[in-house]
Scaffold this active site. Sequence first.
Site, PDB file in Angstrom:
ATOM      1  CG  ASP A 117      -5.190   6.492   1.384  1.00  0.00           C
ATOM      2  OD1 ASP A 117      -4.651   7.308   2.148  1.00  0.00           O
ATOM      3  OD2 ASP A 117      -4.704   5.383   1.123  1.00  0.00           O
ATOM      4  CG  HIS A 137       0.171   6.058  -0.743  1.00  0.00           C
ATOM      5  ND1 HIS A 137      -0.911   6.667  -1.331  1.00  0.00           N
ATOM      6  CD2 HIS A 137      -0.307   5.397   0.352  1.00  0.00           C
ATOM      7  CE1 HIS A 137      -2.007   6.372  -0.623  1.00  0.00           C
ATOM      8  NE2 HIS A 137      -1.664   5.614   0.394  1.00  0.00           N
ATOM      9  CG  HIS A 194      -1.870   1.119   1.310  1.00  0.00           C
ATOM     10  ND1 HIS A 194      -3.203   0.966   1.028  1.00  0.00           N
ATOM     11  CD2 HIS A 194      -1.707   2.431   1.631  1.00  0.00           C
ATOM     12  CE1 HIS A 194      -3.809   2.143   1.159  1.00  0.00           C
ATOM     13  NE2 HIS A 194      -2.919   3.045   1.536  1.00  0.00           N
ATOM     14  CD  GLU A 195       1.814   3.635   3.699  1.00  0.00           C
ATOM     15  OE1 GLU A 195       2.061   4.670   3.054  1.00  0.00           O
ATOM     16  OE2 GLU A 195       0.811   3.515   4.408  1.00  0.00           O
TER      17      GLU A 195
END
Length: 417
Positions: free
Chosen positions: A272, A200, A196-197
Amino acid sequence: MEMFVGVGPSRVRNLFQEARQCAPSIVFIDEIDAIGRARGRGGFSGSNDERESTLNQLLVEMDGFGTTSGVVVLAGTNRPDILDKALLRPGRFDRQIAIDKPDIKGRDQIFRIYLKKLKLDNKPSFYSQRLAALTPGFAGADIANVCNEAALIAARSEETQITMQHFESAIDRIIGGLEKKNRVISKLERRTVAYHESGHAVAGWFLEHAEPLLKVTIVPRGTAALGFAQYVPNENLLMTKEQLFDMTCMTLGGRAAEEVLIGKISTGAQNDLEKVTKMTYAQVAVYGFSEKVGLLSFPQKDGGFEMSKPYSNQTASIIDDEVREWVGKAYKKTVELITEHKEQVAQIAELLLEKEVLHQDDLTRVLGERPFKALESTNYDLFKKGFEDGGDNSQAPAENAELPDDSSPPVGDVVPT
Protein backbone atom coordinates in the site's frame (compact mmCIF):
# COMPACT_ATOMS: atom_id res chain seq x y z
CA MET A 1 20.84 -12.36 -37.81
CA GLU A 2 23.39 -15.04 -38.50
CA MET A 3 27.17 -15.20 -38.32
CA PHE A 4 27.64 -15.39 -42.09
CA VAL A 5 28.30 -12.09 -43.85
CA GLY A 6 25.66 -11.05 -46.37
CA VAL A 7 22.91 -13.48 -45.28
CA GLY A 8 20.70 -10.70 -43.81
CA PRO A 9 20.80 -8.37 -46.84
CA SER A 10 20.18 -11.26 -49.27
CA ARG A 11 17.11 -12.32 -47.27
CA VAL A 12 15.77 -8.76 -47.42
CA ARG A 13 16.38 -8.62 -51.21
CA ASN A 14 14.62 -11.97 -51.73
CA LEU A 15 11.70 -10.89 -49.52
CA PHE A 16 11.03 -7.71 -51.51
CA GLN A 17 11.60 -9.47 -54.84
CA GLU A 18 8.93 -12.01 -53.92
CA ALA A 19 6.61 -9.24 -52.66
CA ARG A 20 6.94 -7.34 -55.97
CA GLN A 21 6.14 -10.48 -57.94
CA CYS A 22 2.99 -11.02 -55.83
CA ALA A 23 1.97 -7.33 -55.86
CA PRO A 24 -0.34 -6.00 -54.59
CA SER A 25 1.02 -7.49 -51.36
CA ILE A 26 1.70 -6.73 -47.67
CA VAL A 27 5.05 -7.35 -45.99
CA PHE A 28 4.83 -7.59 -42.18
CA ILE A 29 8.04 -7.54 -40.12
CA ASP A 30 7.51 -8.32 -36.43
CA GLU A 31 9.97 -7.03 -33.79
CA ILE A 32 11.57 -4.62 -36.27
CA ASP A 33 13.96 -3.37 -33.55
CA ALA A 34 16.00 -6.60 -34.01
CA ILE A 35 17.46 -5.13 -37.22
CA GLY A 36 16.14 -1.56 -37.10
CA ARG A 37 18.08 -0.39 -34.04
CA ALA A 38 19.83 2.97 -34.46
CA ARG A 39 23.21 2.50 -36.16
CA GLY A 40 26.52 3.16 -34.43
CA ARG A 41 25.04 2.90 -30.93
CA GLY A 42 27.18 0.91 -28.52
CA GLY A 43 29.14 -2.28 -29.19
CA PHE A 44 32.70 -2.73 -30.43
CA SER A 45 33.60 -1.71 -33.95
CA GLY A 46 32.62 -4.44 -36.36
CA SER A 47 30.35 -6.19 -33.83
CA ASN A 48 27.10 -5.29 -35.57
CA ASP A 49 28.26 -4.73 -39.14
CA GLU A 50 25.92 -7.51 -40.27
CA ARG A 51 22.93 -5.91 -38.56
CA GLU A 52 23.79 -2.53 -40.09
CA SER A 53 24.17 -3.96 -43.59
CA THR A 54 20.78 -5.70 -43.20
CA LEU A 55 19.21 -2.42 -42.10
CA ASN A 56 20.87 -0.59 -45.01
CA GLN A 57 19.43 -3.12 -47.47
CA LEU A 58 15.96 -2.65 -45.91
CA LEU A 59 16.30 1.14 -46.26
CA VAL A 60 17.33 0.77 -49.91
CA GLU A 61 14.38 -1.53 -50.72
CA MET A 62 11.91 0.84 -49.02
CA ASP A 63 13.29 3.97 -50.65
CA GLY A 64 10.59 4.00 -53.29
CA PHE A 65 11.57 5.26 -56.81
CA GLY A 66 8.70 3.15 -58.15
CA THR A 67 10.44 -0.15 -57.39
CA THR A 68 8.04 -1.24 -54.64
CA SER A 69 4.74 -0.11 -56.12
CA GLY A 70 1.87 -2.23 -54.85
CA VAL A 71 3.85 -3.37 -51.79
CA VAL A 72 2.77 -2.13 -48.35
CA VAL A 73 5.29 -2.67 -45.54
CA LEU A 74 4.10 -2.94 -41.93
CA ALA A 75 6.24 -3.58 -38.86
CA GLY A 76 5.66 -4.08 -35.14
CA THR A 77 7.79 -3.14 -32.13
CA ASN A 78 7.36 -2.14 -28.51
CA ARG A 79 10.57 -0.06 -28.62
CA PRO A 80 9.93 2.71 -31.20
CA ASP A 81 12.36 5.00 -29.31
CA ILE A 82 15.45 2.99 -30.33
CA LEU A 83 14.68 2.69 -34.06
CA ASP A 84 17.01 4.28 -36.58
CA LYS A 85 15.78 7.72 -37.69
CA ALA A 86 16.22 6.80 -41.36
CA LEU A 87 13.58 4.05 -40.92
CA LEU A 88 10.96 6.58 -39.80
CA ARG A 89 11.40 9.05 -42.68
CA PRO A 90 8.56 9.80 -45.13
CA GLY A 91 8.23 7.03 -47.71
CA ARG A 92 9.36 4.38 -45.24
CA PHE A 93 7.64 3.80 -41.86
CA ASP A 94 6.10 7.26 -41.91
CA ARG A 95 2.86 6.42 -40.12
CA GLN A 96 3.01 5.25 -36.50
CA ILE A 97 -0.07 3.60 -34.97
CA ALA A 98 -0.05 3.03 -31.20
CA ILE A 99 -1.91 -0.13 -30.16
CA ASP A 100 -3.01 0.44 -26.56
CA LYS A 101 -4.73 -1.94 -24.15
CA PRO A 102 -8.44 -2.28 -25.03
CA ASP A 103 -11.10 -0.17 -23.31
CA ILE A 104 -14.33 -1.65 -21.94
CA LYS A 105 -15.97 -1.95 -25.38
CA GLY A 106 -12.82 -3.51 -26.85
CA ARG A 107 -12.64 -6.07 -24.04
CA ASP A 108 -16.32 -6.93 -24.58
CA GLN A 109 -15.65 -7.72 -28.25
CA ILE A 110 -12.48 -9.73 -27.46
CA PHE A 111 -14.35 -11.75 -24.82
CA ARG A 112 -17.05 -12.63 -27.37
CA ILE A 113 -14.40 -14.20 -29.65
CA TYR A 114 -12.99 -16.45 -26.90
CA LEU A 115 -16.38 -17.25 -25.31
CA LYS A 116 -17.63 -18.79 -28.60
CA LYS A 117 -15.43 -21.84 -27.94
CA LEU A 118 -16.82 -22.45 -24.41
CA LYS A 119 -19.97 -24.15 -23.11
CA LEU A 120 -21.76 -21.47 -21.08
CA ASP A 121 -24.94 -21.53 -19.02
CA ASN A 122 -26.04 -18.21 -20.58
CA LYS A 123 -25.56 -16.36 -23.86
CA PRO A 124 -22.00 -15.10 -24.58
CA SER A 125 -23.08 -11.41 -24.59
CA PHE A 126 -24.31 -11.76 -20.97
CA TYR A 127 -20.82 -12.78 -19.88
CA SER A 128 -18.78 -10.59 -22.23
CA GLN A 129 -20.43 -7.38 -20.98
CA ARG A 130 -19.97 -8.18 -17.30
CA LEU A 131 -16.46 -9.59 -17.66
CA ALA A 132 -15.36 -6.54 -19.68
CA ALA A 133 -16.32 -4.30 -16.73
CA LEU A 134 -14.52 -6.64 -14.34
CA THR A 135 -11.16 -6.73 -16.14
CA PRO A 136 -9.70 -3.19 -16.47
CA GLY A 137 -6.19 -3.14 -17.92
CA PHE A 138 -6.42 -6.66 -19.37
CA ALA A 139 -4.96 -7.19 -22.85
CA GLY A 140 -6.13 -9.79 -25.37
CA ALA A 141 -3.78 -12.48 -24.02
CA ASP A 142 -5.04 -11.89 -20.44
CA ILE A 143 -8.64 -12.26 -21.65
CA ALA A 144 -7.80 -15.56 -23.39
CA ASN A 145 -6.18 -16.67 -20.13
CA VAL A 146 -9.33 -15.79 -18.11
CA CYS A 147 -11.51 -17.92 -20.42
CA ASN A 148 -9.02 -20.81 -20.29
CA GLU A 149 -8.76 -20.66 -16.46
CA ALA A 150 -12.57 -20.55 -16.09
CA ALA A 151 -12.88 -23.67 -18.26
CA LEU A 152 -10.23 -25.47 -16.17
CA ILE A 153 -11.94 -24.50 -12.89
CA ALA A 154 -15.30 -25.75 -14.21
CA ALA A 155 -13.69 -29.01 -15.38
CA ARG A 156 -12.04 -29.57 -11.98
CA SER A 157 -15.39 -29.27 -10.23
CA GLU A 158 -16.90 -31.66 -12.86
CA GLU A 159 -19.39 -29.08 -14.15
CA THR A 160 -20.75 -29.42 -17.68
CA GLN A 161 -21.14 -25.64 -18.18
CA ILE A 162 -19.14 -22.57 -17.15
CA THR A 163 -20.89 -20.11 -14.82
CA MET A 164 -20.15 -16.57 -13.66
CA GLN A 165 -18.68 -17.98 -10.46
CA HIS A 166 -16.03 -19.83 -12.47
CA PHE A 167 -15.10 -16.64 -14.34
CA GLU A 168 -14.81 -14.67 -11.09
CA SER A 169 -12.56 -17.38 -9.61
CA ALA A 170 -10.41 -17.25 -12.77
CA ILE A 171 -10.04 -13.45 -12.55
CA ASP A 172 -9.13 -13.72 -8.83
CA ARG A 173 -6.49 -16.31 -9.63
CA ILE A 174 -4.93 -14.19 -12.41
CA ILE A 175 -4.95 -10.98 -10.32
CA GLY A 176 -4.00 -12.32 -6.91
CA GLY A 177 -2.44 -15.72 -7.59
CA LEU A 178 -3.40 -19.24 -6.56
CA GLU A 179 -5.49 -19.70 -3.39
CA LYS A 180 -3.44 -21.21 -0.56
CA LYS A 181 -6.00 -22.31 2.01
CA ASN A 182 -3.57 -24.74 3.59
CA ARG A 183 -1.05 -22.00 4.48
CA VAL A 184 -0.49 -21.94 8.25
CA ILE A 185 -1.41 -18.52 9.65
CA SER A 186 -1.63 -17.77 13.37
CA LYS A 187 -4.92 -16.44 14.80
CA LEU A 188 -3.30 -13.08 15.59
CA GLU A 189 -1.99 -12.67 12.02
CA ARG A 190 -5.37 -13.67 10.57
CA ARG A 191 -7.08 -11.11 12.79
CA THR A 192 -4.60 -8.42 11.71
CA VAL A 193 -5.26 -9.20 8.02
CA ALA A 194 -9.04 -9.07 8.62
CA TYR A 195 -8.84 -5.64 10.27
CA HIS A 196 -6.47 -4.40 7.56
CA GLU A 197 -8.83 -5.41 4.74
CA SER A 198 -11.82 -4.12 6.69
CA GLY A 199 -10.05 -0.74 6.95
CA HIS A 200 -9.68 -0.60 3.13
CA ALA A 201 -13.33 -1.52 2.63
CA VAL A 202 -14.79 0.98 5.14
CA ALA A 203 -12.46 3.85 4.07
CA GLY A 204 -13.44 3.34 0.42
CA TRP A 205 -17.15 3.13 1.33
CA PHE A 206 -17.23 6.58 2.95
CA LEU A 207 -14.96 8.43 0.48
CA GLU A 208 -16.75 10.11 -2.41
CA HIS A 209 -14.18 9.49 -5.14
CA ALA A 210 -13.12 5.97 -4.12
CA GLU A 211 -13.84 3.10 -6.52
CA PRO A 212 -16.85 0.84 -5.79
CA LEU A 213 -15.72 -2.23 -3.86
CA LEU A 214 -16.43 -5.55 -5.55
CA LYS A 215 -15.29 -7.90 -2.82
CA VAL A 216 -12.82 -8.29 0.02
CA THR A 217 -11.17 -11.54 1.09
CA ILE A 218 -8.67 -12.82 3.66
CA VAL A 219 -7.87 -16.06 1.80
CA PRO A 220 -4.07 -16.12 1.24
CA ARG A 221 -3.05 -16.00 -2.42
CA GLY A 222 0.17 -16.20 -4.40
CA THR A 223 3.51 -15.65 -2.72
CA ALA A 224 2.85 -12.58 -0.56
CA ALA A 225 -0.83 -11.56 -0.53
CA LEU A 226 -2.53 -12.61 2.72
CA GLY A 227 -5.77 -11.01 1.51
CA PHE A 228 -6.97 -8.37 -0.90
CA ALA A 229 -9.76 -5.93 -1.65
CA GLN A 230 -10.89 -5.85 -5.27
CA TYR A 231 -12.44 -2.78 -6.90
CA VAL A 232 -13.94 -1.96 -10.28
CA PRO A 233 -12.10 1.16 -11.53
CA ASN A 234 -13.83 3.47 -14.01
CA GLU A 235 -10.73 3.91 -16.24
CA ASN A 236 -11.03 7.68 -16.31
CA LEU A 237 -8.81 9.53 -18.75
CA LEU A 238 -8.54 12.54 -16.43
CA MET A 239 -8.32 12.50 -12.65
CA THR A 240 -8.65 15.45 -10.29
CA LYS A 241 -6.57 16.22 -7.23
CA GLU A 242 -9.59 15.33 -5.03
CA GLN A 243 -10.01 11.92 -6.69
CA LEU A 244 -6.34 11.04 -6.21
CA PHE A 245 -6.48 12.24 -2.57
CA ASP A 246 -9.44 9.91 -1.86
CA MET A 247 -7.66 7.03 -3.59
CA THR A 248 -4.62 7.68 -1.38
CA CYS A 249 -6.81 7.68 1.75
CA MET A 250 -8.48 4.41 0.70
CA THR A 251 -5.09 2.77 0.11
CA LEU A 252 -3.95 3.88 3.59
CA GLY A 253 -7.16 2.52 5.18
CA GLY A 254 -5.55 -0.81 6.08
CA ARG A 255 -2.62 0.72 7.98
CA ALA A 256 -5.00 3.18 9.75
CA ALA A 257 -7.32 0.34 10.85
CA GLU A 258 -4.36 -1.60 12.31
CA GLU A 259 -3.25 1.44 14.30
CA VAL A 260 -6.71 2.50 15.55
CA LEU A 261 -8.27 -0.88 16.36
CA ILE A 262 -5.34 -3.20 17.09
CA GLY A 263 -2.91 -0.61 18.45
CA LYS A 264 0.05 -2.19 16.61
CA ILE A 265 1.15 -1.75 13.02
CA SER A 266 2.51 -4.59 10.87
CA THR A 267 4.53 -5.03 7.68
CA GLY A 268 1.29 -5.84 5.81
CA ALA A 269 0.95 -2.30 4.45
CA GLN A 270 4.24 -2.32 2.50
CA ASN A 271 2.54 -2.73 -0.88
CA ASP A 272 0.00 0.00 0.00
CA LEU A 273 2.75 2.45 0.99
CA GLU A 274 4.63 1.71 -2.21
CA LYS A 275 1.56 2.64 -4.29
CA VAL A 276 0.84 5.76 -2.21
CA THR A 277 4.44 6.97 -2.61
CA LYS A 278 4.35 6.44 -6.38
CA MET A 279 0.94 8.12 -6.70
CA THR A 280 1.91 11.16 -4.59
CA TYR A 281 5.28 11.68 -6.31
CA ALA A 282 3.39 11.68 -9.62
CA GLN A 283 1.01 14.40 -8.35
CA VAL A 284 3.83 16.62 -7.07
CA ALA A 285 6.56 16.08 -9.69
CA VAL A 286 4.63 15.09 -12.85
CA TYR A 287 1.10 16.55 -12.78
CA GLY A 288 1.99 19.97 -11.35
CA PHE A 289 -0.52 19.77 -8.47
CA SER A 290 1.85 21.29 -5.90
CA GLU A 291 2.00 25.08 -5.48
CA LYS A 292 5.50 24.92 -3.96
CA VAL A 293 6.96 22.99 -6.90
CA GLY A 294 4.89 24.98 -9.41
CA LEU A 295 3.72 24.11 -12.89
CA LEU A 296 6.69 21.87 -13.65
CA SER A 297 6.67 18.26 -14.83
CA PHE A 298 9.53 15.80 -14.42
CA PRO A 299 8.23 12.48 -15.78
CA GLN A 300 10.32 9.41 -15.04
CA LYS A 301 12.00 7.73 -17.97
CA ASP A 302 10.85 4.21 -18.87
CA GLY A 303 14.06 2.59 -17.69
CA GLY A 304 13.90 4.48 -14.40
CA PHE A 305 17.69 4.93 -14.35
CA GLU A 306 18.39 8.62 -14.81
CA MET A 307 22.07 9.46 -14.43
CA SER A 308 21.28 13.15 -13.83
CA LYS A 309 18.00 14.58 -12.56
CA PRO A 310 16.53 17.46 -14.56
CA TYR A 311 16.24 19.57 -11.38
CA SER A 312 18.49 20.82 -8.57
CA ASN A 313 18.95 19.28 -5.13
CA GLN A 314 16.92 22.14 -3.68
CA THR A 315 13.93 21.25 -5.91
CA ALA A 316 14.38 17.57 -5.02
CA SER A 317 14.21 18.51 -1.34
CA ILE A 318 10.98 20.52 -1.91
CA ILE A 319 9.43 17.57 -3.80
CA ASP A 320 10.35 15.15 -0.98
CA ASP A 321 8.91 17.48 1.70
CA GLU A 322 5.69 18.00 -0.27
CA VAL A 323 5.19 14.26 -0.79
CA ARG A 324 5.76 13.59 2.91
CA GLU A 325 3.32 16.37 3.87
CA TRP A 326 0.61 15.23 1.42
CA VAL A 327 0.79 11.59 2.54
CA GLY A 328 0.70 12.78 6.18
CA LYS A 329 -2.51 14.76 5.49
CA ALA A 330 -4.14 11.79 3.75
CA TYR A 331 -3.21 9.46 6.62
CA LYS A 332 -4.56 11.91 9.21
CA LYS A 333 -7.91 12.08 7.38
CA THR A 334 -7.99 8.26 7.06
CA VAL A 335 -7.33 7.77 10.80
CA GLU A 336 -10.17 10.22 11.61
CA LEU A 337 -12.51 8.34 9.24
CA ILE A 338 -11.61 4.92 10.69
CA THR A 339 -11.98 6.27 14.27
CA GLU A 340 -15.43 7.64 13.41
CA HIS A 341 -16.58 4.28 11.98
CA LYS A 342 -14.64 2.15 14.48
CA GLU A 343 -17.52 -0.18 15.35
CA GLN A 344 -18.37 -0.86 11.70
CA VAL A 345 -14.71 -1.68 10.91
CA ALA A 346 -14.76 -4.20 13.77
CA GLN A 347 -18.06 -5.70 12.53
CA ILE A 348 -16.74 -6.13 8.98
CA ALA A 349 -13.50 -7.66 10.33
CA GLU A 350 -15.38 -10.21 12.49
CA LEU A 351 -17.64 -11.05 9.53
CA LEU A 352 -14.50 -11.55 7.39
CA LEU A 353 -12.99 -13.91 9.98
CA GLU A 354 -16.22 -15.91 9.89
CA LYS A 355 -16.94 -15.97 6.10
CA GLU A 356 -13.46 -15.26 4.59
CA VAL A 357 -14.99 -13.53 1.52
CA LEU A 358 -17.39 -10.57 1.57
CA HIS A 359 -19.17 -9.02 -1.41
CA GLN A 360 -20.72 -5.58 -1.79
CA ASP A 361 -24.12 -6.88 -0.59
CA ASP A 362 -22.56 -7.96 2.73
CA LEU A 363 -21.04 -4.50 3.21
CA THR A 364 -24.39 -2.83 2.43
CA ARG A 365 -26.03 -4.87 5.22
CA VAL A 366 -23.47 -3.63 7.78
CA LEU A 367 -22.69 -0.10 6.52
CA GLY A 368 -25.97 0.82 4.84
CA GLU A 369 -26.19 2.31 1.35
CA ARG A 370 -23.14 4.21 0.12
CA PRO A 371 -23.70 7.94 0.85
CA PHE A 372 -22.44 9.02 -2.59
CA LYS A 373 -24.34 8.37 -5.80
CA ALA A 374 -22.47 8.40 -9.12
CA LEU A 375 -23.74 10.95 -11.64
CA GLU A 376 -23.05 8.57 -14.54
CA SER A 377 -23.23 4.80 -14.75
CA THR A 378 -19.96 3.30 -13.52
CA ASN A 379 -18.17 0.14 -14.65
CA TYR A 380 -19.64 -1.52 -11.53
CA ASP A 381 -23.19 -0.69 -12.70
CA LEU A 382 -22.35 -2.15 -16.11
CA PHE A 383 -21.01 -5.27 -14.39
CA LYS A 384 -24.26 -5.66 -12.45
CA LYS A 385 -26.71 -4.94 -15.27
CA GLY A 386 -24.84 -5.48 -18.54
CA PHE A 387 -24.68 -2.63 -21.05
CA GLU A 388 -28.22 -3.05 -22.28
CA ASP A 389 -31.02 -5.43 -21.41
CA GLY A 390 -31.14 -6.58 -25.02
CA GLY A 391 -27.55 -7.83 -24.83
CA ASP A 392 -26.44 -5.66 -27.75
CA ASN A 393 -23.80 -3.12 -26.72
CA SER A 394 -23.54 -1.32 -30.03
CA GLN A 395 -24.95 1.78 -28.32
CA ALA A 396 -22.85 1.34 -25.17
CA PRO A 397 -21.25 4.56 -23.91
CA ALA A 398 -17.72 5.16 -25.17
CA GLU A 399 -15.13 4.41 -22.52
CA ASN A 400 -12.02 6.47 -21.89
CA ALA A 401 -8.46 5.20 -21.91
CA GLU A 402 -6.54 4.48 -18.74
CA LEU A 403 -4.48 6.81 -16.61
CA PRO A 404 -0.69 6.77 -17.17
CA ASP A 405 1.12 3.96 -15.36
CA ASP A 406 2.72 6.17 -12.76
CA SER A 407 -0.52 6.84 -10.93
CA SER A 408 -3.17 4.41 -12.08
CA PRO A 409 -4.13 1.47 -9.86
CA PRO A 410 -2.92 -1.93 -11.05
CA VAL A 411 -5.13 -4.41 -12.88
CA GLY A 412 -8.28 -4.98 -10.84
CA ASP A 413 -6.95 -2.50 -8.29
CA VAL A 414 -5.84 -5.23 -5.90
CA VAL A 415 -4.72 -4.06 -2.49
CA PRO A 416 -2.63 -6.96 -1.12
CA THR A 417 -1.45 -6.95 2.47
